[in-house]
Design a protein around this motif. Structure first.
Motif, short mmCIF file in Angstrom:
data_model
loop_
_atom_site.label_atom_id
_atom_site.label_comp_id
_atom_site.label_asym_id
_atom_site.label_seq_id
_atom_site.Cartn_x
_atom_site.Cartn_y
_atom_site.Cartn_z
N GLN A 167 8.89 -0.99 8.78
CA GLN A 167 9.61 -0.32 7.69
C GLN A 167 8.62 0.02 6.59
OE1 GLN A 167 12.28 -3.77 7.34
NE2 GLN A 167 13.99 -2.33 7.54
N SER A 168 8.82 1.17 5.95
CA SER A 168 7.89 1.57 4.90
C SER A 168 8.58 2.52 3.93
CB SER A 168 6.66 2.25 5.51
OG SER A 168 5.69 2.51 4.51
N ASP A 169 8.39 2.26 2.63
CA ASP A 169 8.86 3.19 1.61
C ASP A 169 7.97 3.07 0.38
OD1 ASP A 169 10.04 1.19 -0.33
OD2 ASP A 169 11.37 0.82 1.36
N GLN A 170 8.11 4.01 -0.51
CA GLN A 170 7.22 4.09 -1.68
C GLN A 170 7.41 2.93 -2.64
OE1 GLN A 170 5.07 6.79 -1.49
NE2 GLN A 170 3.92 5.63 -3.02
N THR A 171 8.63 2.36 -2.67
CA THR A 171 8.94 1.30 -3.64
C THR A 171 8.40 -0.05 -3.21
OG1 THR A 171 10.97 2.48 -4.21
CG2 THR A 171 10.79 0.20 -4.94
N THR A 172 8.64 -0.43 -1.96
CA THR A 172 8.29 -1.79 -1.50
C THR A 172 7.05 -1.83 -0.61
OG1 THR A 172 9.78 -1.56 0.40
CG2 THR A 172 10.71 -2.51 -1.60
N GLY A 173 6.52 -0.69 -0.22
CA GLY A 173 5.36 -0.68 0.64
C GLY A 173 5.75 -0.75 2.11
N THR A 174 4.91 -1.39 2.93
CA THR A 174 5.14 -1.46 4.38
C THR A 174 5.37 -2.90 4.81
OG1 THR A 174 3.75 0.48 4.74
CG2 THR A 174 4.17 -0.93 6.64
N GLY B 227 0.81 -1.22 0.00
CA GLY B 227 0.00 0.00 0.00
C GLY B 227 0.84 1.26 0.00
N GLU B 228 0.19 2.37 0.21
CA GLU B 228 0.87 3.66 0.22
C GLU B 228 1.85 3.72 1.39
OE1 GLU B 228 -0.28 8.42 0.46
OE2 GLU B 228 -1.84 6.90 0.10
N ALA B 229 3.02 4.30 1.14
CA ALA B 229 4.06 4.36 2.16
C ALA B 229 3.65 5.22 3.35
CB ALA B 229 5.35 4.90 1.55
N ILE B 230 4.10 4.83 4.51
CA ILE B 230 3.87 5.61 5.73
C ILE B 230 4.95 6.67 5.81
CG2 ILE B 230 3.72 5.50 8.25
CD1 ILE B 230 2.98 2.53 7.93
N PRO B 231 4.61 7.94 6.02
CA PRO B 231 5.63 9.00 6.11
C PRO B 231 6.66 8.70 7.19
CG PRO B 231 3.43 9.95 5.99
CD PRO B 231 3.24 8.47 6.17
N PRO B 232 7.94 9.00 6.94
CA PRO B 232 9.01 8.70 7.91
C PRO B 232 8.78 9.31 9.28
CG PRO B 232 9.94 9.36 5.80
CD PRO B 232 8.47 9.60 5.70
N GLU B 233 8.20 10.52 9.32
CA GLU B 233 7.98 11.17 10.62
C GLU B 233 6.87 10.50 11.43
OE1 GLU B 233 5.54 13.44 7.51
OE2 GLU B 233 7.53 12.52 7.67
#
Length: 424
Positions: A403-410, A359-365
């Motif tokens: 862990q979460s990022d735009q490429t791989t998700g959460t 899904g959509e990445a969770i913001p780092p903050e």
């Protein structure tokens, strides 16, 4: 008359040499960490006093000699030589000074470096009596060494041996201090962690008592209010009234859930532990997970570990953890999306359970706040789901990572200690 003059000249030369030796010895100033320059001064001093072409200070260990200092430039890099068949080896084995007028005529003492004939070797003896190295002096022409010259070289050797021994003791002390500092840091960290856990337990106990009291005081009137709302919903027929009553009942239901989760978070985690085969455990309740409303139209793929992995866990609480994490993963993606549940046992002492969604990445903050009590990104969320999940995992001596990022998700990872590992 000529003999008297010669003796006077020799006496004057001897006196000048002794004065120069005293001056050189007085100028030697050893400081911890400055060993190479100190030994270099010793090698140069011996060559100057005895009028020799080359002098070196060596450290001899396990059949090899290492040049620590030289009066001549030997070039960069480490200079290491075998003791076998060398003049230095004779000094080390005998433990006594060795003076050879011409080494080429006395091969029984060992071989001199190419281009050199005369040799003077002095052992470096430390306080314990152990010989740790030598001062080796070479001359290109044959020459004799007087007793006075040998004694002068031995004085410098004593200084060199003391400096080398002190340096090694200093290094040992530094290593010991480092080990001690590391041990103190580790023990301090353990003590701090234990104190933090104790404070957390006391804080949660106080919160638990307070929460139980407040929940009890709120739940009773809330139950009465909900009963009244349900009664009114049955008898008030206007559409506007029905909508308002439905909203009120929905909020009442949300408050009841919140009160239940507050009690669940605040009370101590008492575990009923048993050995759990992780692969079998997940496979057994996977179907019930797939039937959750949140999992409707989502594909849940389970990838089991390649080996049998067992952990010590409370099955009900571990199931609660996985259901909560998978429910969150399902809610984060659109229908027809895939959720991956994987057990990884690459480390024999630990098992990793990964729950991944694209899904959509969770913001780092936002990531560090997800497990904090009452923090939620959902409009109707209580903010206690992941906080409770983390407490349960910590009670199992495990860890929770997100862990979460735009490429791989959460990806949410549960790390648990293994009590049994069997390769298939």
């Amino acid at each position: 008359m000529i003999k008297a003059v010669d003796e006077k000249i020799l006496h004057s030369q001897r006196w000048q040499r002794e004065r120069r030796a005293i001056a050189l010895l007085s100028s030697l100033n050893y400081r911890t960490g400055k060993l190479p320059s100190y030994l270099h001064d010793i090698a140069c001093g011996v060559s100057e006093l005895l009028e020799l072409d080359w002098s070196v200070v060596t450290l001899c260990q396990q059949g090899f000699e290492k040049v620590l200092a030289s009066s001549l430039d030997m070039g960069a890099g480490e200079h290491l030589y075998s003791l076998h068949g060398s003049l230095t080896n004779t000094v080390i084995e005998s433990g006594h000074s060795l003076a050879v007028e011409d080494a080429n005529k006395h091969p029984e003492y060992g071989k001199a470096p190419e281009g050199y004939c005369a040799y003077l070797g002095i052992p470096l003896r430390i306080a314990t009596g152990e010989v740790i190295g030598t001062i080796c002096c070479f001359h290109q022409q044959p020459r004799e060494f007087s007793l006075e010259e040998i004694q002068l070289a031995e004085m410098f050797a004593e200084r060199a041996a003391t400096a080398i021994d002190n340096y090694h003791l200093y290094e040992q002390q530094c290593r010991f201090n480092q080990i001690l500092e590391t041990e103190v840091e580790a023990r301090t960290a353990e003590l701090k962690s234990a104190q933090e856990k104790l404070v957390e337990q006391e804080r949660l106990a106080a919160i638990g008592e307070f929460a139980a009291m407040i929940v009890h005081e709120i739940r009773n009137p809330l139950t009465t209010m909900n009963m009244g709302l349900k009664y009114a919903k049955k008898h008030l027929l206007s559409e506007a009234a029905q909508e308002r009553l439905a909203l009120a009942l929905s909020e009442g239901h949300r408050l009841e859930n919140l009160l239940s989760e507050i009690l669940l978070y605040a009370k101590p985690q008492v575990l009923q532990l048993c050995e759990v085969d992780v692969n079998q455990f997940i496979s057994a309740f996977l179907q019930s997970i797939c039937e959750m409303p949140e999992a409707e139209s989502r594909q849940i793929q389970f990838i089991s570990a390649s080996s049998t992995v067992k952990v010590l866990a409370d099955q009900d609480k571990l199931k609660q953890v996985l259901i909560n994490i998978i429910r969150n993963a399902c809610e984060a993606v659109t229908p027809e999306s895939e959720i991956k549940l994987e057990v990884n046992n690459s480390c024999e002492s630990q098992v990793d359970i990964h729950v991944w969604n694209g899904g959509e990445a969770i913001p780092p903050e936002v990531l560090p706040k997800l497990t904090k009590p009452f923090f939620s990104t959902k409009p109707q969320g209580t903010g206690l789901g992941l906080a409770i999940t983390k407490r349960i995992i910590n009670a199992h001596s495990g860890e929770l990572f997100i862990q979460s990022d735009q490429t791989t998700g959460t990806r949410v990872t549960i790390k648990l200690p293994v009590v049994c590992f069997e390769k298939c």
